[in-house]
Write a protein that holds these residues in place. Structure first.
Motif, mmCIF file in Angstrom:
data_model
loop_
_atom_site.group_PDB
_atom_site.id
_atom_site.type_symbol
_atom_site.label_atom_id
_atom_site.label_comp_id
_atom_site.label_asym_id
_atom_site.label_seq_id
_atom_site.Cartn_x
_atom_site.Cartn_y
_atom_site.Cartn_z
ATOM 1 N N SER A 1 -23.514 -43.962 34.804
ATOM 2 C CA SER A 1 -23.008 -45.207 35.384
ATOM 3 C C SER A 1 -23.761 -46.451 34.921
ATOM 4 N N MET A 2 -24.816 -46.301 34.120
ATOM 5 C CA MET A 2 -25.666 -47.440 33.790
ATOM 6 C C MET A 2 -24.936 -48.524 33.007
ATOM 7 N N ASP A 3 -23.896 -48.166 32.255
ATOM 8 C CA ASP A 3 -23.186 -49.209 31.494
ATOM 9 C C ASP A 3 -22.427 -50.167 32.401
ATOM 10 N N GLU A 4 -22.212 -49.781 33.688
ATOM 11 C CA GLU A 4 -21.564 -50.680 34.644
ATOM 12 C C GLU A 4 -22.554 -51.657 35.273
ATOM 13 N N VAL A 5 -23.852 -51.385 35.106
ATOM 14 C CA VAL A 5 -24.900 -52.083 35.842
ATOM 15 C C VAL A 5 -25.396 -53.302 35.073
ATOM 16 N N MET B 1 -40.184 -43.686 45.342
ATOM 17 C CA MET B 1 -39.521 -42.417 45.607
ATOM 18 C C MET B 1 -39.073 -41.753 44.313
ATOM 19 N N MET B 2 -39.008 -40.435 44.342
ATOM 20 C CA MET B 2 -38.654 -39.641 43.173
ATOM 21 C C MET B 2 -37.334 -40.129 42.565
ATOM 22 N N GLY B 3 -37.339 -40.268 41.265
ATOM 23 C CA GLY B 3 -36.147 -40.721 40.548
ATOM 24 C C GLY B 3 -36.262 -42.132 40.019
ATOM 25 N N THR B 4 -37.216 -42.907 40.552
ATOM 26 C CA THR B 4 -37.385 -44.280 40.078
ATOM 27 C C THR B 4 -37.763 -44.309 38.603
ATOM 28 N N TYR B 5 -38.628 -43.391 38.188
ATOM 29 C CA TYR B 5 -39.078 -43.337 36.795
ATOM 30 C C TYR B 5 -37.914 -43.112 35.848
ATOM 31 N N GLN B 6 -37.068 -42.132 36.150
ATOM 32 C CA GLN B 6 -35.976 -41.843 35.228
ATOM 33 C C GLN B 6 -34.940 -42.972 35.222
ATOM 34 N N ILE B 7 -34.749 -43.635 36.362
ATOM 35 C CA ILE B 7 -33.834 -44.777 36.393
ATOM 36 C C ILE B 7 -34.364 -45.897 35.506
ATOM 37 N N ALA B 8 -35.672 -46.162 35.592
ATOM 38 C CA ALA B 8 -36.274 -47.205 34.762
ATOM 39 C C ALA B 8 -36.189 -46.857 33.278
ATOM 40 N N LEU B 9 -36.363 -45.582 32.952
ATOM 41 C CA LEU B 9 -36.248 -45.145 31.556
ATOM 42 C C LEU B 9 -34.841 -45.396 31.015
ATOM 43 N N VAL B 10 -33.844 -45.004 31.795
ATOM 44 C CA VAL B 10 -32.447 -45.193 31.369
ATOM 45 C C VAL B 10 -32.125 -46.679 31.243
ATOM 46 N N ALA B 11 -32.540 -47.473 32.241
ATOM 47 C CA ALA B 11 -32.270 -48.916 32.206
ATOM 48 C C ALA B 11 -32.948 -49.564 31.003
ATOM 49 N N CYS C 1 -22.137 -59.895 39.661
ATOM 50 C CA CYS C 1 -23.048 -58.903 39.084
ATOM 51 C C CYS C 1 -22.926 -57.560 39.808
ATOM 52 N N THR C 2 -23.288 -56.511 39.096
ATOM 53 C CA THR C 2 -23.348 -55.170 39.661
ATOM 54 C C THR C 2 -24.801 -54.717 39.641
ATOM 55 N N MET C 3 -25.311 -54.305 40.794
ATOM 56 C CA MET C 3 -26.708 -53.916 40.929
ATOM 57 C C MET C 3 -26.806 -52.434 41.247
ATOM 58 N N LEU C 4 -27.835 -51.809 40.695
ATOM 59 C CA LEU C 4 -28.139 -50.429 41.048
ATOM 60 C C LEU C 4 -29.389 -50.433 41.919
ATOM 61 N N VAL C 5 -29.315 -49.823 43.101
ATOM 62 C CA VAL C 5 -30.479 -49.693 43.972
ATOM 63 C C VAL C 5 -30.729 -48.211 44.202
ATOM 64 N N HIS C 6 -32.000 -47.880 44.438
ATOM 65 C CA HIS C 6 -32.389 -46.471 44.574
ATOM 66 C C HIS C 6 -33.069 -46.249 45.905
ATOM 67 N N GLY C 7 -32.472 -45.399 46.743
ATOM 68 C CA GLY C 7 -33.060 -45.087 48.034
ATOM 69 C C GLY C 7 -32.992 -46.270 48.987
ATOM 70 N N TYR D 1 -41.707 -50.232 31.610
ATOM 71 C CA TYR D 1 -40.294 -50.054 31.939
ATOM 72 C C TYR D 1 -39.836 -50.975 33.071
ATOM 73 N N LEU D 2 -40.719 -51.874 33.498
ATOM 74 C CA LEU D 2 -40.388 -52.826 34.559
ATOM 75 C C LEU D 2 -40.294 -54.225 33.978
ATOM 76 N N THR D 3 -39.375 -55.022 34.490
ATOM 77 C CA THR D 3 -39.174 -56.380 33.968
ATOM 78 C C THR D 3 -40.025 -57.386 34.739
ATOM 79 N N LEU D 4 -39.830 -57.461 36.046
ATOM 80 C CA LEU D 4 -40.572 -58.410 36.885
ATOM 81 C C LEU D 4 -40.821 -57.791 38.253
ATOM 82 N N LEU D 5 -41.904 -58.252 38.898
ATOM 83 C CA LEU D 5 -42.172 -57.892 40.284
ATOM 84 C C LEU D 5 -41.998 -59.141 41.139
#
Length: 315
Positions: free
Chosen positions: A199-203, A222-232, A136-142, A290-294
């Motif tokens: 890059s999201m199509d690789e994730v 941290m800033m940017g989490t919202y837009q990452i969740a929107l794209v995902a 798998c390929t994972m995207l992590v932020h910060g 925009y979140l799947t699971l915690l």
């Protein structure tokens, strides 16, 4: 009815004092501040006796009762920056204090049973392994300490994975994360923050931490989490949040304007023209849809369950 029947011979003890951490968090319930963890840390530093008060307030484990040592463990584990090893030691010490064993052999048996219960308890990193698979390929932020533990465990289990790590402006904490992942031998690629959609199509999945989990089931991070969740979300990629339950807060933001910004200086590398306004907010709010699971020390939760867990924490 007997004359003294109306009186309780064993009155309930007074409720334990609330620690400085939870007092501070309660004081800030009306205003959504992404700095509430910092306020809590400052309050704890100003009240050095808080830890002693917490120790006195710790609920004694129920000898032989189901989950007694687990409840004690969770009490200590919810403290900010508390290591799991320290929480386990405190829980086992409580078992010794409440033990009714009359011989060393009986005490040893009690401790062995309590230890087995703790070993059977799944940590956040262990829970997350069900969602990480080979290739798998994972995207992590910060930088997130919890997410790093998730990836460390995956690497120790010899899972083959690749990580895309954002730069993480304005703090550039993603560079710190990429350095630690590289040291673990995990293949990692650093992205500039604006390359997330590209890059999201690789994730295959997104893993982020959280500065706070709010009552709606959304997160402050941290800033940017919202837009990452929107794209995902738009590309049907799951977004997993790894966070400890002590970060649950009785806050209910509806949008970004409900938050008090946490400002950070930004170095653009070139001078900013005089009179040009610069956005320096370092945190944003990601709504629950925009979140799947915690993935938490309370178990794997859907965003809609968070409010129920908060009710239990504050009862």
């Amino acid at each position: 009815m007997e004359p003294d029947a109306a009186q309780n011979p064993n009155p309930s003890p007074a409720p334990p004092p609330i620690s400085a951490y939870y007092q501070t968090r309660a004081e800030h319930h009306a205003v959504v501040s992404s700095d509430w963890l910092a306020h809590a840390a400052a309050a704890a530093a100003a009240n050095p006796g808080a830890d002693a008060a917490d120790a006195a307030a710790a609920p004694p484990p129920s000898p032989g009762g189901a989950g007694g040592v687990i409840e004690e463990f969770n009490f200590w584990r919810r403290k900010p920056e508390a290591a799991e090893a320290v929480a386990a030691i405190m829980a086992l010490a409580a078992v010794i204090r409440s033990s009714r064993a009359t011989t060393m052999m009986e005490l040893e048996i009690e401790l062995k049973k309590a230890s087995d219960k703790l070993k059977a308890r799944k940590t956040i990193a262990m829970l997350s392994q069900d969602f990480i698979y080979d290739g798998c390929t994972m995207l992590v932020h910060g930088y997130s300490r919890v997410v790093l533990e998730v990836l460390k465990l995956a690497a120790s289990n010899h899972k083959l994975l690749r990580v895309l790590c954002t730069e993480g402006r304005p703090d550039r904490t993603g560079l710190r994360m990429s350095n630690e992942l590289a040291a673990l031998g995990i293949p990692v690629k650093v992205l500039i923050d604006s390359a997330v959609a590209y890059s999201m199509d690789e994730v295959d999945m997104v893993f982020v931490g959280a500065d706070g989990v709010v009552e709606s089931g959304g997160i402050i991070n941290m800033m940017g989490t919202y837009q990452i969740a929107l794209v995902a979300h738009s590309m049907n990629k799951p977004v997993y949040v790894a966070a400890e339950s002590y970060k649950f807060a009785r806050l209910y933001p509806l949008d970004q304007k409900d938050m008090t910004p946490a400002h950070r200086p930004i170095d653009f590398g070139v001078p900013v023209p005089t009179g040009v306004e610069v956005e320096t907010s370092a945190r944003d709010y990601t709504p629950p849809q925009y979140l799947t699971l915690l993935l938490t020390d309370l178990g794997v939760l859907t965003p809609s369950v968070v409010s129920d867990e908060l009710i239990q924490l504050y009862l």
